[in-house]
Structures are given as structure tokens and as C-alpha cells.
Design a protein around this motif. Structure first.
Motif, PDB file in Angstrom:
ATOM      1  N   ALA A 175     -49.203  14.347  50.187  1.00 21.81           N
ATOM      2  CA  ALA A 175     -50.582  13.931  50.584  1.00 21.81           C
ATOM      3  C   ALA A 175     -50.749  12.699  51.424  1.00 21.81           C
ATOM      4  N   LEU A 176     -50.696  11.685  52.488  1.00 23.67           N
ATOM      5  CA  LEU A 176     -51.346  11.028  53.382  1.00 23.67           C
ATOM      6  C   LEU A 176     -52.375   9.747  52.601  1.00 23.67           C
ATOM      7  N   HIS A 177     -52.360   8.629  52.023  1.00 24.25           N
ATOM      8  CA  HIS A 177     -53.899   8.481  51.392  1.00 24.25           C
ATOM      9  C   HIS A 177     -53.826   6.611  52.399  1.00 24.25           C
ATOM     10  N   ILE A 178     -53.831   6.238  53.125  1.00 25.30           N
ATOM     11  CA  ILE A 178     -54.407   5.349  53.831  1.00 25.30           C
ATOM     12  C   ILE A 178     -55.244   4.307  53.553  1.00 25.30           C
ATOM     13  N   VAL A 179     -54.904   3.526  52.915  1.00 22.99           N
ATOM     14  CA  VAL A 179     -55.599   2.063  52.467  1.00 22.99           C
ATOM     15  C   VAL A 179     -55.556   0.628  53.562  1.00 22.99           C
ATOM     16  N   ALA A 213     -55.429  12.551  53.300  1.00 21.19           N
ATOM     17  CA  ALA A 213     -56.036  13.103  52.303  1.00 21.19           C
ATOM     18  C   ALA A 213     -56.757  12.388  51.873  1.00 21.19           C
ATOM     19  N   GLY A 214     -56.764  10.620  52.129  1.00 21.23           N
ATOM     20  CA  GLY A 214     -57.899  10.369  52.149  1.00 21.23           C
ATOM     21  C   GLY A 214     -57.478   8.641  52.112  1.00 21.23           C
ATOM     22  N   ALA A 215     -58.461   8.392  52.778  1.00 20.81           N
ATOM     23  CA  ALA A 215     -58.837   6.769  53.343  1.00 20.81           C
ATOM     24  C   ALA A 215     -59.565   6.006  52.055  1.00 20.81           C
ATOM     25  N   HIS A 216     -59.028   4.808  51.900  1.00 22.07           N
ATOM     26  CA  HIS A 216     -59.572   3.763  51.392  1.00 22.07           C
ATOM     27  C   HIS A 216     -59.466   2.343  51.237  1.00 22.07           C
ATOM     28  N   GLY A 248     -51.157  -7.213  49.113  1.00 23.56           N
ATOM     29  CA  GLY A 248     -50.556  -6.799  47.934  1.00 23.56           C
ATOM     30  C   GLY A 248     -50.652  -6.556  46.201  1.00 23.56           C
ATOM     31  N   SER A 249     -51.364  -7.280  46.097  1.00 27.69           N
ATOM     32  CA  SER A 249     -52.163  -7.196  45.018  1.00 27.69           C
ATOM     33  C   SER A 249     -53.226  -5.506  44.839  1.00 27.69           C
ATOM     34  N   GLU A 250     -53.391  -5.153  45.942  1.00 31.43           N
ATOM     35  CA  GLU A 250     -54.757  -3.658  46.276  1.00 31.43           C
ATOM     36  C   GLU A 250     -53.581  -2.887  46.416  1.00 31.43           C
ATOM     37  N   ILE A 251     -52.673  -2.942  47.549  1.00 29.56           N
ATOM     38  CA  ILE A 251     -51.854  -1.479  47.761  1.00 29.56           C
ATOM     39  C   ILE A 251     -51.118  -1.664  47.099  1.00 29.56           C
ATOM     40  N   VAL A 252     -51.067  -0.588  45.760  1.00 33.24           N
ATOM     41  CA  VAL A 252     -49.016  -0.671  45.053  1.00 33.24           C
ATOM     42  C   VAL A 252     -49.587   1.026  44.460  1.00 33.24           C
TER      43      VAL A 252
END
Length: 75
Positions: free
Chosen positions: A3-7, A61-64, A71-75
Motif C-alpha cells: 500500500a502506498l502512503h504519501i507523507v 492508501a493514505g496521505a499524511h 528526517g524525524s517525521e518520515i520513518v
């Protein structure tokens, strides 16, 4: 399948916060306006990326939307 999630992680540049705080007559309302406008711009960018992926045939599947440095939010 996966599932693809975009952040999208965003933050106010320090200079923006400093400028509002140092401006004569600056108020919490001014700072709130800048924060909300920046957040809306980040949300629009995230929404555009989701549309681009979906128009290319890739289901999302989701957008966040996250506040902070990538660096600290996308892990």
C-alpha cells in the motif's frame, strides 16, 4: 501488494517565526495566520502529489501531513 502512503512533512522556517515575534504590533493572531497559511500550502502540495499518483494509475492508501523536519517525521 504493498500500500502506498504519501507523507509530506513541513515546518515554518525559523526566520518566519522570528519575523512575526519581532514585528511591532505583532500578535498571536498574526502568528496563527502565518502558521495556518503555511499548513494550507503544505496540504495543497500533498493533495497535488496524491492526485498526480492517482492520475498515473497508482492507488494511494493514505496521505499524511506531518509537522516537523522530514528526517524525524518520515520513518
Amino acid at each position: 501488494g504493498a500500500a502506498l502512503h504519501i507523507v509530506h512533512a513541513w515546518h515554518l522556517p525559523p526566520i518566519a517565526a522570528d519575523d512575526v515575534a519581532a514585528a511591532p504590533g505583532a500578535s498571536l493572531r498574526d502568528a496563527t495566520f502565518i502558521y495556518e497559511a503555511s499548513e494550507a500550502q503544505a496540504r495543497a502540495l500533498l493533495d497535488a502529489e496524491v492526485r498526480t499518483m492517482e492520475e498515473a494509475g497508482t492507488p494511494v492508501a493514505g496521505a499524511h501531513l506531518r509537522t516537523g523536519r522530514a528526517g524525524s517525521e518520515i520513518v
